[in-house]
Design a protein around this motif. Structure first.
Motif, PDB file in Angstrom:
ATOM      1  N   PHE A  70       7.505   3.776   7.195  1.00  0.00           N
ATOM      2  CA  PHE A  70       7.921   2.867   6.142  1.00  0.00           C
ATOM      3  C   PHE A  70       9.204   2.098   6.471  1.00  0.00           C
ATOM      4  CE2 PHE A  70       9.691   1.716   2.039  1.00  0.00           C
ATOM      5  CZ  PHE A  70       8.586   1.187   1.412  1.00  0.00           C
ATOM      6  N   TYR A  71      10.192   2.839   6.902  1.00  0.00           N
ATOM      7  CA  TYR A  71      11.494   2.226   7.147  1.00  0.00           C
ATOM      8  C   TYR A  71      11.407   1.206   8.288  1.00  0.00           C
ATOM      9  CZ  TYR A  71      16.580   2.280   6.880  1.00  0.00           C
ATOM     10  OH  TYR A  71      17.887   1.939   6.693  1.00  0.00           O
ATOM     11  N   GLY A  72      10.630   1.548   9.307  1.00  0.00           N
ATOM     12  CA  GLY A  72      10.455   0.635  10.432  1.00  0.00           C
ATOM     13  C   GLY A  72       9.722  -0.629  10.009  1.00  0.00           C
ATOM     14  N   GLY A 129      15.776   1.207  -2.867  1.00  0.00           N
ATOM     15  CA  GLY A 129      15.364   2.598  -2.679  1.00  0.00           C
ATOM     16  C   GLY A 129      15.951   3.189  -1.402  1.00  0.00           C
ATOM     17  N   SER A 130      15.921   2.420  -0.328  1.00  0.00           N
ATOM     18  CA  SER A 130      16.493   2.891   0.935  1.00  0.00           C
ATOM     19  C   SER A 130      17.992   3.128   0.786  1.00  0.00           C
ATOM     20  CB  SER A 130      16.295   1.859   2.036  1.00  0.00           C
ATOM     21  OG  SER A 130      14.959   1.792   2.390  1.00  0.00           O
ATOM     22  N   PHE A 131      18.625   2.221   0.064  1.00  0.00           N
ATOM     23  CA  PHE A 131      20.058   2.295  -0.161  1.00  0.00           C
ATOM     24  C   PHE A 131      20.396   3.598  -0.895  1.00  0.00           C
ATOM     25  CE2 PHE A 131      23.707   0.861  -2.926  1.00  0.00           C
ATOM     26  CZ  PHE A 131      24.650   0.814  -1.917  1.00  0.00           C
ATOM     27  N   LEU A 154       0.834  -1.194   0.000  1.00  0.00           N
ATOM     28  CA  LEU A 154       0.000   0.000   0.000  1.00  0.00           C
ATOM     29  C   LEU A 154       0.879   1.259   0.000  1.00  0.00           C
ATOM     30  CD1 LEU A 154      -3.149   0.480   2.230  1.00  0.00           C
ATOM     31  CD2 LEU A 154      -1.523   2.325   1.895  1.00  0.00           C
ATOM     32  N   ALA A 155       1.878   1.266   0.864  1.00  0.00           N
ATOM     33  CA  ALA A 155       2.694   2.481   1.015  1.00  0.00           C
ATOM     34  C   ALA A 155       3.507   2.755  -0.237  1.00  0.00           C
ATOM     35  CB  ALA A 155       3.622   2.333   2.230  1.00  0.00           C
ATOM     36  N   ILE A 156       4.084   1.692  -0.793  1.00  0.00           N
ATOM     37  CA  ILE A 156       4.935   1.896  -1.965  1.00  0.00           C
ATOM     38  C   ILE A 156       4.086   2.296  -3.171  1.00  0.00           C
ATOM     39  CG2 ILE A 156       4.999  -0.457  -2.831  1.00  0.00           C
ATOM     40  CD1 ILE A 156       7.774  -0.198  -3.484  1.00  0.00           C
ATOM     41  N   GLY A 157       2.935   1.651  -3.317  1.00  0.00           N
ATOM     42  CA  GLY A 157       2.066   1.986  -4.441  1.00  0.00           C
ATOM     43  C   GLY A 157       1.563   3.414  -4.325  1.00  0.00           C
ATOM     44  N   PHE A 159       1.729   7.927   7.989  1.00  0.00           N
ATOM     45  CA  PHE A 159       1.527   6.482   7.982  1.00  0.00           C
ATOM     46  C   PHE A 159       2.371   5.813   6.900  1.00  0.00           C
ATOM     47  CE2 PHE A 159      -1.170   2.700   6.849  1.00  0.00           C
ATOM     48  CZ  PHE A 159      -1.145   2.078   8.074  1.00  0.00           C
ATOM     49  N   THR A 160       2.261   6.300   5.662  1.00  0.00           N
ATOM     50  CA  THR A 160       2.903   5.578   4.560  1.00  0.00           C
ATOM     51  C   THR A 160       4.379   5.948   4.383  1.00  0.00           C
ATOM     52  OG1 THR A 160       2.078   7.222   3.001  1.00  0.00           O
ATOM     53  CG2 THR A 160       0.801   5.214   3.226  1.00  0.00           C
ATOM     54  N   GLN A 161       4.814   7.093   4.872  1.00  0.00           N
ATOM     55  CA  GLN A 161       6.216   7.475   4.699  1.00  0.00           C
ATOM     56  C   GLN A 161       7.009   7.284   5.995  1.00  0.00           C
ATOM     57  OE1 GLN A 161       7.907   8.677   2.003  1.00  0.00           O
ATOM     58  NE2 GLN A 161       9.801   9.198   3.037  1.00  0.00           N
ATOM     59  N   ASP A 162       6.505   7.856   7.089  1.00  0.00           N
ATOM     60  CA  ASP A 162       7.315   7.866   8.308  1.00  0.00           C
ATOM     61  C   ASP A 162       7.474   6.476   8.917  1.00  0.00           C
ATOM     62  OD1 ASP A 162       7.258  10.519   7.749  1.00  0.00           O
ATOM     63  OD2 ASP A 162       5.959  11.097   9.410  1.00  0.00           O
TER      64      ASP A 162
HETATM   65  N1  LIG Z   1       5.941   4.843   0.859  1.00  0.00           N
HETATM   66  C1  LIG Z   1       7.180   4.580   0.410  1.00  0.00           C
HETATM   67  N2  LIG Z   1       7.350   3.854  -0.699  1.00  0.00           N
HETATM   68  C2  LIG Z   1       8.573   3.559  -1.143  1.00  0.00           C
HETATM   69  N3  LIG Z   1       9.694   3.938  -0.530  1.00  0.00           N
HETATM   70  C3  LIG Z   1       9.580   4.664   0.582  1.00  0.00           C
HETATM   71  C4  LIG Z   1       8.332   5.031   1.102  1.00  0.00           C
HETATM   72  N4  LIG Z   1       8.522   5.761   2.217  1.00  0.00           N
HETATM   73  C5  LIG Z   1       9.856   5.824   2.395  1.00  0.00           C
HETATM   74  N5  LIG Z   1      10.496   5.171   1.416  1.00  0.00           N
HETATM   75  C6  LIG Z   1      11.947   4.961   1.295  1.00  0.00           C
HETATM   76  O1  LIG Z   1      12.452   4.678   2.587  1.00  0.00           O
HETATM   77  C7  LIG Z   1      13.651   5.412   2.788  1.00  0.00           C
HETATM   78  C8  LIG Z   1      13.542   6.254   4.021  1.00  0.00           C
HETATM   79  O2  LIG Z   1      12.811   7.413   3.721  1.00  0.00           O
HETATM   80  P1  LIG Z   1      13.148   8.853   4.384  1.00  0.00           P
HETATM   81  O3  LIG Z   1      11.871   9.189   5.118  1.00  0.00           O
HETATM   82  O4  LIG Z   1      13.414   9.767   3.200  1.00  0.00           O
HETATM   83  O5  LIG Z   1      14.323   8.687   5.261  1.00  0.00           O
HETATM   84  C9  LIG Z   1      13.888   6.266   1.608  1.00  0.00           C
HETATM   85  O6  LIG Z   1      14.948   5.738   0.897  1.00  0.00           O
HETATM   86  C10 LIG Z   1      12.634   6.179   0.792  1.00  0.00           C
HETATM   87  O7  LIG Z   1      12.919   5.933  -0.544  1.00  0.00           O
END
Ligand SMILES: Nc1ncnc2c1ncn2[C@@H]1O[C@H](COP(=O)(O)O)[C@@H](O)[C@H]1O
Ligand SMILES: Nc1ncnc2c1ncn2[C@@H]1O[C@H](COP(=O)(O)O)[C@@H](O)[C@H]1O
Ligand SMILES: Nc1ncnc2c1ncn2[C@@H]1O[C@H](COP(=O)(O)O)[C@@H](O)[C@H]1O
Ligand code: NA
Ligand code: NA
Ligand code: NA
Lengths: 104, 327, 327, 104, 104, 327
Positions: free
Chosen positions: F209-211, F116-118, F47-50, F204-207
């Motif tokens: 995500f990494y966790g 992507g994280s890398f 869901l988050a990535i899409g 929700f979908t960004q913050d």
């Molecule tokens: N919803 C998401 N979908 C895909 N990649 C994400 C998403 N949220 C965060 N990321 C990736 O997770 C890593 C950490 O995000 P950041 O909040 O920018 O530190 C980054 O490399 C982002 O590319």
């Protein structure tokens, strides 16, 4: 269509590995494991099932009648440790197909 | 003792949700948090606390203070089960005595976390490396408990027979059970990734932490209240033990903390570690390795008496004592 | 009526994920959110909404406005099931009529939350204490429903026999079922801990809220679409009832809201509470206390017709009406 | 090794407490509870199992044959309320150990 | 109190729809589905149960004896595809009440 | 090749938790993440990535670059399974060859996310619309795999009989299975709601995500380590295939990426998509549509060899190559 014995084993989850090890020794033994079952009356006390206290399992196994005795002899001491129960019923096996895919 | 402290401890969401859970059981509500949701939160808490501890350790480095604290932790985790065992032997057989002793020698991570939140609320600092002490105190009691069973257990036949084959299993259970492994692993990962990892994981392991603790304590309230009915079987002796033991252990820990010059915050956490009893890792290990002991005895005392006692009365009480002596 | 409002309501993630869930069922996708994940989100939403409501109540205090709103809430929750019952009796036996009537007298928390998000999007303020109204409206309908069954049910033998023994159970089910208890408990905890608790829990109960709602509505879409097949058995009469009842209830609620001078935002939420039907708490209670009624009737109407109708058409429609009259 | 009766009870989860209360009255009755089962054909309609609608349970109980009749008489009216089903099979109990730990 | 046949079917979850479709064709057939079961020995290999690999199901069905043969004939080819197992036991049905609520 | 890159890749929490999971299995710890928790995280990640991808697409618009990337994605997803099939036919029957080929033609979302994280860690930009490429590459391989089975499968009786009835099922499985539907649906919802939806869902979908990725990779470590024991049955040929195929596919993708002038970040993600193998969507589809193939072959190679290889060695390796050629 041939006769089999059906074993139902109730036990503590920590003994699962030992019980399945015994069942795997048998030949043409089929079993299914149900986890997170609440069991009562099996051990001395009824144990509330939660991630904190113990977890009960329920195993239903089918085996050829001639193997039943041998398997039971090995399972009994395991059940004795925590308290557990085992029940036997007669059943009829209909068909058990084997998966055909394999490295050619 | 400071009543304000107790009130400000009780009036925070996690503790109040703990009471809500207990209340739900008492009024026979059908509120339940179905498996494996509590497991999700417990895994999360172990991961978050371990990771934060590792990061803090990478910040502080391994100083002499750190080493002294670790030493104190191991000492307390090893001697608490020994004297607990002899106290318990007064009324209990060696198997149950050893299992309960091990439970009280180990620690409760949630009690520790609650104490951390309490300090946070009062703006009292504490060192992140206390988490390493927590991790170190999980396991020794399991081994001490097993040694006690082997030395004092009815030296009879089948114990000895199995003994040799099982030691490997005991050590594995002590150091590699799921909770310990996740906690220690998270500490190490926090140590390795340091600030970098922290920035990335902070929204998950730090910002959600308090909420997850709240949710988890709601479940703990449900579970603890259900365990209370098992206390009838437990008898007055064990209930008294479960109430006095934390006081005794805390009382013993404070002079040690004072001598090695811990800060007030660290001293509270150390006292809480010593005073708390394990209701997850150790019971799981004891069920496997001392099946002769009755699980409802060691789980219900740790969970239904000592845990609520510590989070409600114990934490502010120990802090009052620290306030008294440190100043 | 304002088409823009409908579009801006539909074009937000939670509603769109609701449609995605429905779509998945229609195309027979194997997308599923396995138990107990939906339960986790529903517990979370109840905790978060109750806690926020309690904090808001601690901010506003218990003023005359608050009391008037609460009174209006209780009145509507009590009379809606009565007139619904007599409408339903036209085609249904007393048991099913009473069960469905109770369903429509109670409320749907998710519909309320969706309306709250909708107001947030349009920057229209509303008072946090509306959550207290929500909490108050959960239970009365259950009791009214049971009274109706006892008065109008076929006065025959075994009902009367069991009646005495069950009233305690009914009241407990009405006020202490899991959803109500968690919601009311969270309101009280929010009230007690106020700003302090809010600061600590905000990242969990506020920041995650919208995402959790989105995830939950995805599941609601899956469930509602599956219930739609039960509507065949339900018949045209009940479908018409499920579409017209929300309109009628909202129409009745708005004059009341106007008279007691609610703000526009509060009036919308009040209308939504009256217009929505319960598909969790009341069905659970009805299954236990009116087993003669057919669950698929009251669940499928509330969930597969009234719920989507309200979140898609109802919310913007009621707001249009409010815009018209309030200005 | 002695004969027992095996009872399988399917019911709505809301009746669980009443059913287990009956089973607990019996002597040497062992039972396991499986939750979140999808049951079909038991009640008039097949009920979709979700946290929103009803939840079905499946109880497997073993009891000494002389108690079966008495227990069934008490369970029957409970099942009648929501519609539920109960099936009996014969089985053999192998061993049921009790937990030994207790306050000395 | 009348005789029934008890069928236990173990299969891969992807076949669930086909199996229940067969069971629904029967008259007075009652069945319960247990999901997320670990089954061993049913197919050629023991398959670890996870959301990533396959999921096993366990169906317990009760049906009037005269229907057993007909149902089995239709279930057999489904089980043959993935490998699955089916066992039959005799049982006694006690009572199966129907839900009474309906549109009047 | 740049060793620093490998180290900085490995020294981040998600990868380290993957190792922790593997370690737990190797030392036979009882650490487990019970079902359906992993499913919760996998649904969340999809869901988050899409959603993020859709929002990024709404930012960039559908430009020529986007269209070229999509075209390249579909081409690679279609030809990879074809040449993989002929390589595999050397040692395998057509059913297993087709199933494994389909697995390698499709993609692994978690590998993509890790890449992507890398990139995020190295501050290398990439375009959000790469997620659309990911979504497009999920399905074609399933269809190509089925075509291969139908053309090269032992033209015998019962295959052909069922063929007609099953094509609808195949297409549905390819485009409407749960993972694909949720991913594509989330892309579309992100596209529709744009900045507005993003602001609301970001916590929700960004913050988180990494966790969530970290937690999920812990579980992937547990699962992958358990699959390793199945590799014995798999044999040396398949292990070599699982190690060399990602290299080959990445090597083929880079010239294409270069020709259509992708940025370095995009090129890495494209290479990773081509190099990765599906262990969720495709295996689920293959079990239903090619039951003659042995699941343990295609799952264990994709999950226990190719997945760890890519996230540990592959990602930094492909980036080194890109650094070399792009500059
Ligand atoms: N919803 C998401 N979908 C895909 N990649 C994400 C998403 N949220 C965060 N990321 C990736 O997770 C890593 C950490 O995000 P950041 O909040 O920018 O530190 C980054 O490399 C982002 O590319
Ligand atoms: N990952 C963590 N591990 C241990 N304690 C934590 C963690 N995150 C937050 N806390 C505690 O939770 C409380 C709330 O944290 P905060 O308000 O964010 O400073 C504080 O008392 C912290 O000690
Ligand atoms: N805990 C909560 N209870 C009820 N509504 C909430 C809660 N948190 C957020 N919301 C609503 O969710 C929407 C998004 O919140 P915001 O953080 O203001 O963008 C707003 O409309 C809020 O009303
Ligand atoms: Na301790
Ligand atoms: Na209403
Ligand atoms: Na690929």
């Amino acid at each position: 269509m041939h006769a089999v014995n059906r074993m139902e084993i109730m036990s503590d989850a920590v003994e699962l590995g030992k019980i399945t090890a015994v069942l795997n020794q048998g030949d043409r033994v089929t079993y299914s494991i149900l986890r997170n079952v609440s069991s009562h009356g099996v051990r001395g006390e009824s144990v509330e099932d939660s991630f904190i206290s113990s977890e009960n399992i329920y195993i239903i196994a089918f085996c050829p009648p001639e193997q039943t005795k041998g398997l039971l002899e090995k399972i009994r001491p395991i059940l004795n440790k925590f308290g557990g129960a085992c029940f036997i019923t007669d059943a009829t096996e209909i068909k058990s197909m084997r998966c055909v895919g394999s490295l050619s | 003792m400071n009543l304000d402290l107790i009130v400000s401890n009780i009036l925070n969401p996690p503790i109040l949700f703990f009471f809500l859970g207990m209340f739900a059981v008492w009024v026979k509500s059908d509120l339940e948090i179905p498996a494996p949701i509590p497991k999700l939160f417990s895994l999360y808490l172990l991961l978050a606390i371990g990771f934060k501890g590792g990061v803090e350790l990478s910040r502080s480095g391994i100083t002499q203070d750190v080493l002294l604290t670790m030493l104190a932790a191991i000492v307390m985790a090893s001697i608490v089960p020994v004297y607990s065992f002899f106290l318990l032997r007064w009324k209990l057989d060696p198997y149950n005595a050893a299992a309960i002793a091990a439970t009280y020698g180990s620690i409760s991570a949630v009690t520790f976390i609650t104490a951390g939140s309490f300090l946070g609320q009062l703006n009292i600092d504490y060192d992140g490396y206390m988490v390493a002490a927590l991790a170190l105190m999980e396991s020794p009691a399991i081994i001490v408990g097993l040694v006690l069973v082997n030395v004092f257990g009815s030296g009879g036949g089948n114990r000895d027979e199995e003994k040799k084959t099982e030691w490997g299993e005991v050590l594995r259970e002590a150091f590699l059970n799921g909770s310990v492994l996740l906690l220690v692993g998270s500490v190490i990962i926090g140590l390795l990734t340091g600030e970098n990892g922290w920035t990335k994981l902070k929204p998950f392991t730090q910002d959600m932490f308090y909420g997850a603790l709240t949710f988890f304590l709601l479940d703990m309230g449900l579970v603890a209240a259900k365990q209370i009915k098992d206390l009838k079987k437990t008898g007055v002796f064990l209930i008294a033990f479960a109430l006095l033991m934390p006081l005794g252990n805390a009382a013993l820990s404070l002079p040690i903390a004072y001598v090695i010059q811990m800060s007030q915050g660290d001293a509270l956490l150390f006292a809480v570690l010593c005073a708390s009893a394990s209701y997850i890792a150790v019971p799981a290990a004891m069920r496997m390795t001392v099946p002769e002991a009755n699980p409802s005895l060691y789980i219900s005392t740790a969970l239904a008496v000592t845990f609520p006692f510590n989070i409600i009365v114990g934490i502010p009480l120990y802090l009052s004592a620290i306030n008294l002596f440190w100043s």
